[in-house]
Design a protein around this motif. Sequence first.
Motif, mmCIF file in Angstrom:
data_model
loop_
_atom_site.group_PDB
_atom_site.id
_atom_site.type_symbol
_atom_site.label_atom_id
_atom_site.label_comp_id
_atom_site.label_asym_id
_atom_site.label_seq_id
_atom_site.Cartn_x
_atom_site.Cartn_y
_atom_site.Cartn_z
ATOM 1 N N GLY A 31 0.835 -1.218 0.059
ATOM 2 C CA GLY A 31 0.082 -0.112 -0.029
ATOM 3 C C GLY A 31 0.925 1.346 0.081
ATOM 4 N N LEU A 32 1.934 1.246 0.955
ATOM 5 C CA LEU A 32 2.900 2.487 0.820
ATOM 6 C C LEU A 32 3.521 2.438 -0.429
ATOM 7 N N LEU A 33 3.890 1.448 -0.843
ATOM 8 C CA LEU A 33 4.425 1.577 -2.439
ATOM 9 C C LEU A 33 3.660 2.178 -3.431
ATOM 10 N N ALA A 34 2.431 1.619 -3.280
ATOM 11 C CA ALA A 34 1.126 2.184 -4.042
ATOM 12 C C ALA A 34 0.938 3.606 -3.841
ATOM 13 N N LEU A 35 1.125 4.083 -2.809
ATOM 14 C CA LEU A 35 0.812 5.460 -2.520
ATOM 15 C C LEU A 35 1.822 6.422 -2.986
ATOM 16 N N SER A 36 2.980 5.847 -2.864
ATOM 17 C CA SER A 36 4.301 6.652 -3.270
ATOM 18 C C SER A 36 4.222 6.773 -4.973
ATOM 19 N N ALA A 37 3.701 5.400 -5.464
ATOM 20 C CA ALA A 37 3.613 5.659 -6.967
ATOM 21 C C ALA A 37 2.556 6.196 -7.524
ATOM 22 N N GLN B 100 22.530 7.144 -2.557
ATOM 23 C CA GLN B 100 21.041 7.192 -2.508
ATOM 24 C C GLN B 100 20.835 5.518 -2.759
ATOM 25 N N LEU B 101 21.634 4.906 -3.868
ATOM 26 C CA LEU B 101 21.458 3.567 -3.768
ATOM 27 C C LEU B 101 21.614 2.842 -2.715
ATOM 28 N N THR B 102 22.998 3.109 -2.128
ATOM 29 C CA THR B 102 23.644 2.326 -0.888
ATOM 30 C C THR B 102 22.661 2.204 0.250
ATOM 31 N N LEU B 103 22.056 3.592 0.393
ATOM 32 C CA LEU B 103 21.524 3.754 1.627
ATOM 33 C C LEU B 103 19.920 2.860 1.415
ATOM 34 N N PRO B 163 10.266 0.013 -13.483
ATOM 35 C CA PRO B 163 10.925 0.099 -14.870
ATOM 36 C C PRO B 163 12.242 -0.889 -14.755
ATOM 37 N N ALA B 164 12.806 -1.178 -16.023
ATOM 38 C CA ALA B 164 13.912 -2.040 -16.013
ATOM 39 C C ALA B 164 15.042 -1.430 -16.034
ATOM 40 N N GLY B 165 15.338 -0.031 -16.022
ATOM 41 C CA GLY B 165 16.406 0.578 -15.872
ATOM 42 C C GLY B 165 16.040 2.158 -15.738
ATOM 43 N N GLY B 166 17.028 2.901 -15.227
ATOM 44 C CA GLY B 166 16.894 4.351 -15.457
ATOM 45 C C GLY B 166 17.349 4.839 -14.150
ATOM 46 N N HIS B 167 16.805 6.222 -14.059
ATOM 47 C CA HIS B 167 16.983 7.123 -12.741
ATOM 48 C C HIS B 167 16.056 8.131 -12.992
ATOM 49 N N ALA B 168 15.741 8.748 -11.626
ATOM 50 C CA ALA B 168 14.935 10.189 -11.539
ATOM 51 C C ALA B 168 15.303 10.680 -10.257
ATOM 52 N N SER B 169 15.375 12.174 -10.337
ATOM 53 C CA SER B 169 15.794 12.687 -9.082
ATOM 54 C C SER B 169 14.718 12.489 -7.997
ATOM 55 N N LEU B 176 8.647 8.736 -8.839
ATOM 56 C CA LEU B 176 9.420 8.241 -9.776
ATOM 57 C C LEU B 176 10.664 7.547 -9.253
ATOM 58 N N ALA B 177 11.280 8.284 -8.649
ATOM 59 C CA ALA B 177 12.593 7.725 -8.178
ATOM 60 C C ALA B 177 12.487 6.562 -7.091
ATOM 61 N N VAL B 178 11.559 6.371 -6.496
ATOM 62 C CA VAL B 178 11.304 5.234 -5.618
ATOM 63 C C VAL B 178 11.158 3.925 -6.495
#
Lengths: 536, 314
Positions: A31-37, B100-103, B163-169, B176-178
């Motif tokens: 749910g959290l993931l969906a919210l963030s997305a 970011q990735l490591t964290l 997504p298969a790959g890429g990056h967003a701020s 999108l970044a998540v």
Amino acid sequence: MNAFSAGSGGPLSLPAISRRALLRGSLAGAGLLALSACRSAADPSPGADAVSGGAASPRRGGVLTVGVGVDFTPALLFAQSANSLLQRLVFNTLTRYDAQLQPQPELAKSWEVAADGLSVTLKLREDVTFHSGRRFTADDVVFAVKNLQNPVRSAQLRSTALTVADFRKNGDFELTLVLAHPVSNLFDLFEFMIIPDSQSVEDAVAGTRLVGTGPFTFTDRKPGSSLSFARNEKYWNPGRPYLDGVEIKVIPQAETLLSSVRTGQTQLTYAVRGKDVATLKDDERFRITQYDTGAGAFYIGANLSFPEVQDKRVRQAIAWAIDRDRLVQQALGGYATVSSVPWPKSSPAYREQDATRYHHDPEKAKALLREAGVTSLSLPLAHSSDAGSTAVAQILQYDLKQVGIEVQLQPVDSPTMQKQLISQSMPALWTLSHSFSQAHPATLAVSAYPFNEAKNTSKFSSPAYTAAVQKAWNRSDADSPEAKALYQQVTDLLLDEQFIIDLAIAGLVEVAGAQVRGVTLNKYSYLNLDDAYLAG
Amino acid sequence: MRTFLFKRLPSGLAVLLAASFTVFLMLRLIPGDPATTLAGPDASPATVAAIRERLGLDAPLLSQYLHWLGQVLTGDLGPSYAIGGQVSELIGDGLAATFQLTLAALLLVVLLAVPTALYAVSARRRALAGALRALTTGALAVPPFVTGVLLVLAFAVGLGLLPAGGHASLFDAPDLAVQYLALPALCLALPSAAILARYLQDGLERALGEDYVRTATALGVPRRRILWRHALPNALPSAVTVLGLQIGQLIAGAVVVERIFAWPGLGQLIEQGVSRRDYPVVQDLLLLVVAGYVAVQLLTDLLYSWLDPRVRWE
């Protein structure tokens, strides 16, 4: 049993976390993931917003996502490189070739070549502005030519640009280029030469700001990741471009790029490997287009400073020994054309009988080696260390072994290969691919270093070759029967001397989503999206 | 303490100076150079010579080295040869992306390992515990380049969720970044999560075998409380030590994972720098790594001297 079973030293059974609790936790996480997305990064067509036209007519809007395997190298902006796609997005050229290799107007409305071939007068469009708002004039063409004459720009057509000895302006929109001698590949230069903004050219080669007159303005670059472009609202071509923008994504890993294409996150690419294209061609979600040039011509080079390959019969034996069909099928995924000459089928120098002159004939190869007095031969073969080039080299090694030539493979990385190539320090044999045979034949002989008549990697020199190349280049007509006779002389010499043993010509393979329409490439693989749109 | 620092500082600076010279020289010893790379395969020797002159590569090596050292000391690292842009910005952006990735991976390591270990020790059926152990062994054994491809096939190609790959701020488009971060972080986290889960599971099993647990059980303390309040706090210290050691592994693993998922971090940057012979980028990055190690070493020495005064008097 609802208490710990404290066995002797064994683990305690502890039913503390129920599966229901675990499920609850998982659902909460989802749910959290969906919210963030709020938006989906996996959406194949971000921003698509077609507004007009019927099913068959172009639609406006949408952002086209293009996948590339290699990042943009700003310093190579004025050269043809592994990523030349963006040149025609931001910039324009003076003219562009049609399918018959005839120049068509772009920033030059019309032109007139003098009868003696010593000048060309260009009439320029008067309604063109740079993205900065500055008006395009004849001075910008002068700057563009001088820019290519500068050796630090690494422009392959520098030798042709250098023939422009003087500029005569007649107002802001008419310019005469005065040539030191006639050249048959002048319109190759106009197809190749992008017109940059003189005031920001140093920013352009530093990769911080790209200013041109093209259909898209450069908005952002994240090195190693992406390049973004937005529609140029003041583009001189009325109603174009249809797209709102273009996003170039850098995806170096071939498997990831393929996955990105499959999911629709990449809508257009030229970087899918031949063997992977086979897995997409029967899928109606994709449209595969094969160009006859653009991915280089594969060849074996011979360094004539090594006595083992100085006898041309040995080099011819190598040419007969190679099974080009197998090479194309197994190493290039079938997306190439076997050829003994550098010319693609669209070249005015192409003849079927020349392209098929050398074919797989091990007996003929052995006979030539015997004739040359060679009983045993052991040669090194340098190749790029990437997987594709290694596969090519291994096939060559096997074929040459069948005729008694032992080959030691020498894998080297790309920068080392380039250094050896330019400094004439290749081992006796090497394999690589060359470009610049896709337009007029003279361009190959004066612009591609391996074929250069004056100085080349093979250390080959011959008065006959120099004379043939210079005659083919120093004339104003490029397609007349006389010009073609001269191209044939060059071809005959290349086929006889075999200092460069051509194997196959690989064309670019365009993989596009079925909704992507109207995409074209120029002869130097510049992506033209003037008429491109995303169908509904 | 200050005297101790003054004693240690010169050796740290000497290490940095030696490292800078070694890095500079090693790069020049690798075949190929930036000028030929930038010139392209069709270039003439005249073009290569002009580019070499523009980049200052025709100057004597010592002069090039001193010029670079001057840039480092003034903090102006100059422009990149091939990648484009200023080196300091490239390194800054790459550092932020890798961080970011490591964290994110570190967070996932904890989120995956702790519940797995807790569930494994509390599973009623031995088969389930065995299955979880097998799962962690699998996660540990499969290299990230295989896991990465499998994750892409499952979540991007198969389910179409990510997504298969890429990056967003993370600042411009956090939603999108998540999503871009999810698969690479998971791929990077899995081996470390497996290691941590196994350490924690062993620690918990040891703790649950102790007398105080048996006593607590006999006294009727609820089993959930025993696990969370008694066993877990006793098992955590060694697990935290392991987690600390895994941070280094995560940073090293990021180099591979960044390439698979087209993530523009330091791994991608150094790969691009080396493959294009972009001397300024590679030199500055390697020197930064050495400086990091020297700083950590100095801090450790300081910490020892603070904890043990005898070290200061040596």
